[in-house]
Scaffold this motif. Structure first.
Motif, PDB file in Angstrom:
ATOM      1  N   VAL A 121       7.274  -4.187   6.071  1.00  0.00           N
ATOM      2  CA  VAL A 121       8.466  -3.575   5.481  1.00  0.00           C
ATOM      3  C   VAL A 121       8.072  -2.169   5.044  1.00  0.00           C
ATOM      4  N   HIS A 122       8.859  -1.185   5.461  1.00  0.00           N
ATOM      5  CA  HIS A 122       8.508   0.218   5.214  1.00  0.00           C
ATOM      6  C   HIS A 122       9.538   0.862   4.285  1.00  0.00           C
ATOM      7  N   ILE A 123       9.082   1.275   3.101  1.00  0.00           N
ATOM      8  CA  ILE A 123       9.931   1.963   2.123  1.00  0.00           C
ATOM      9  C   ILE A 123       9.553   3.438   2.143  1.00  0.00           C
ATOM     10  N   GLY A 171       0.815  -1.205   0.000  1.00  0.00           N
ATOM     11  CA  GLY A 171       0.000   0.000   0.000  1.00  0.00           C
ATOM     12  C   GLY A 171       0.847   1.252   0.000  1.00  0.00           C
ATOM     13  N   VAL A 172       0.338   2.294  -0.657  1.00  0.00           N
ATOM     14  CA  VAL A 172       1.028   3.581  -0.728  1.00  0.00           C
ATOM     15  C   VAL A 172       0.269   4.619   0.099  1.00  0.00           C
ATOM     16  N   SER A 173       0.984   5.370   0.939  1.00  0.00           N
ATOM     17  CA  SER A 173       0.403   6.444   1.736  1.00  0.00           C
ATOM     18  C   SER A 173      -0.781   5.921   2.571  1.00  0.00           C
ATOM     19  N   ILE A 198      -6.437 -11.338   7.430  1.00  0.00           N
ATOM     20  CA  ILE A 198      -5.945 -12.430   6.590  1.00  0.00           C
ATOM     21  C   ILE A 198      -4.499 -12.734   6.948  1.00  0.00           C
ATOM     22  N   ASP A 199      -4.035 -13.907   6.569  1.00  0.00           N
ATOM     23  CA  ASP A 199      -2.629 -14.256   6.763  1.00  0.00           C
ATOM     24  C   ASP A 199      -1.838 -13.768   5.554  1.00  0.00           C
ATOM     25  N   ALA A 200      -1.124 -12.689   5.735  1.00  0.00           N
ATOM     26  CA  ALA A 200      -0.334 -12.120   4.643  1.00  0.00           C
ATOM     27  C   ALA A 200       1.110 -12.607   4.723  1.00  0.00           C
ATOM     28  N   LYS A 201       1.661 -12.950   3.587  1.00  0.00           N
ATOM     29  CA  LYS A 201       3.059 -13.378   3.526  1.00  0.00           C
ATOM     30  C   LYS A 201       3.973 -12.226   3.918  1.00  0.00           C
ATOM     31  N   LYS A 202       3.640 -11.040   3.479  1.00  0.00           N
ATOM     32  CA  LYS A 202       4.417  -9.847   3.784  1.00  0.00           C
ATOM     33  C   LYS A 202       3.531  -8.626   3.577  1.00  0.00           C
ATOM     34  N   VAL A 203       3.752  -7.600   4.385  1.00  0.00           N
ATOM     35  CA  VAL A 203       3.062  -6.325   4.224  1.00  0.00           C
ATOM     36  C   VAL A 203       4.120  -5.271   3.914  1.00  0.00           C
ATOM     37  N   ILE A 204       3.995  -4.633   2.777  1.00  0.00           N
ATOM     38  CA  ILE A 204       4.963  -3.607   2.360  1.00  0.00           C
ATOM     39  C   ILE A 204       4.231  -2.276   2.240  1.00  0.00           C
ATOM     40  N   ILE A 205       4.738  -1.272   2.958  1.00  0.00           N
ATOM     41  CA  ILE A 205       4.128   0.047   2.869  1.00  0.00           C
ATOM     42  C   ILE A 205       5.124   1.030   2.260  1.00  0.00           C
ATOM     43  N   ILE A 206       4.617   1.942   1.456  1.00  0.00           N
ATOM     44  CA  ILE A 206       5.442   2.905   0.728  1.00  0.00           C
ATOM     45  C   ILE A 206       4.927   4.309   1.007  1.00  0.00           C
ATOM     46  N   ILE A 255       5.428  11.187  -3.771  1.00  0.00           N
ATOM     47  CA  ILE A 255       4.915  10.558  -4.993  1.00  0.00           C
ATOM     48  C   ILE A 255       5.988   9.718  -5.677  1.00  0.00           C
ATOM     49  N   MET A 256       6.916   9.193  -4.896  1.00  0.00           N
ATOM     50  CA  MET A 256       8.013   8.429  -5.507  1.00  0.00           C
ATOM     51  C   MET A 256       7.550   7.128  -6.153  1.00  0.00           C
ATOM     52  N   ILE A 257       6.329   6.685  -5.868  1.00  0.00           N
ATOM     53  CA  ILE A 257       5.800   5.504  -6.556  1.00  0.00           C
ATOM     54  C   ILE A 257       5.730   5.778  -8.058  1.00  0.00           C
ATOM     55  N   LEU A 258       5.673   7.056  -8.430  1.00  0.00           N
ATOM     56  CA  LEU A 258       5.663   7.456  -9.836  1.00  0.00           C
ATOM     57  C   LEU A 258       7.064   7.810 -10.327  1.00  0.00           C
ATOM     58  N   THR A 259       7.811   8.522  -9.501  1.00  0.00           N
ATOM     59  CA  THR A 259       9.096   9.056  -9.946  1.00  0.00           C
ATOM     60  C   THR A 259      10.289   8.130  -9.721  1.00  0.00           C
ATOM     61  N   LYS A 260      10.143   7.177  -8.803  1.00  0.00           N
ATOM     62  CA  LYS A 260      11.243   6.251  -8.523  1.00  0.00           C
ATOM     63  C   LYS A 260      10.742   4.804  -8.519  1.00  0.00           C
TER      64      LYS A 260
END
Length: 219
Positions: free
Chosen positions: A173-175, A66-68, A81-89, A200-205
């Motif tokens: 995991v937090h990016i 998920g972003v923001s 739910i049982d998530a394998k990994k949660v990544i936030i950006i 907005i780095m999901i767009l620029t990076k």
């Protein structure tokens, strides 16, 4: 080879288009892009909303990204739910990582005065954007901020400011970008830094973020 299912949740008022620049192997990953639902009411809890979002997840043990505000949402979804990994950006792990201005808005209830009509009628307002730079920015906003329902915007702003998460969930995991002005990095701990990354780095990076996601899921 079994593909890893990944479910993406965009940022506040954004659609799945914000993920279009990511470069993840179609041989390794099965990508699913979730859309925001209409809140049942302004008073609907983020917990109940997150539970409804998980209804669209069909695979077992998926990765949630998920972003923001979408980062907040996938953390809430992982409680159902049982998530394998949660990544936030470009997001936050707890309400203590929110900047002071957010906390002040919550305390004073100033967020209730936010002119949501401007966002919900954004397409109408962009015709007043003058200058090459502003017109280019307006074009980007129109494309990626595609969810303009006033009820959704009012609900989501309230949900962010009133989020009750006090401790980070496990397996997250937090990016985060070093130049994020919405959620300043000075308030945030335990992250994978993206040098020069803005909110907005999901767009620029996207290329850099894609590499981090792949390395996170294959290590």
């Amino acid at each position: 080879m079994n593909k890893t299912p990944i479910y993406f949740v965009p940022g506040l008022a954004a659609g799945p288009e914000i993920f279009e620049h990511l470069e993840l192997s179609p041989e390794k990953y099965e990508l699913h892009f979730l859309k925001w639902k209409k809140p049942l009411a302004l008073e609907e809890s983020i917990t109940n909303y997150a539970m409804r979002m998980t209804e669209d997840i069909k695979e077992k043990n998926p990765v949630l990204i998920g972003v923001s505000f979408g980062g907040i949402m996938v953390q809430e979804m992982s409680k159902f739910i049982d998530a394998k990994k949660v990544i936030i950006i470009s997001s936050v792990k707890t309400n203590t990582e929110l900047p002071k201005k957010f906390k002040m808005a919550k305390f004073t209830k100033a967020y209730k005065l936010f002119p949501t009509t401007i966002i919900s009628n954004f397409v109408d307002f962009t015709k007043y954007f003058i200058g090459k730079s502003l017109k280019k920015r307006a074009k980007i906003y129109k494309k990626y901020l595609s969810v303009r329902s006033k009820s959704y915007i009012n609900w989501s702003i309230s949900a962010v400011l009133n989020w009750q998460q006090e401790k980070p969930i496990k397996n997250v995991v937090h990016i985060h970008g070093t130049k994020d002005k919405i959620f300043p990095i000075k308030n945030i701990n335990n992250i994978i830094e993206v040098k020069g990354g803005t909110h907005i780095m999901i767009l620029t990076k996207a290329k850099k973020i894609s590499k981090i996601i792949d390395e996170t899921l294959t290590c």
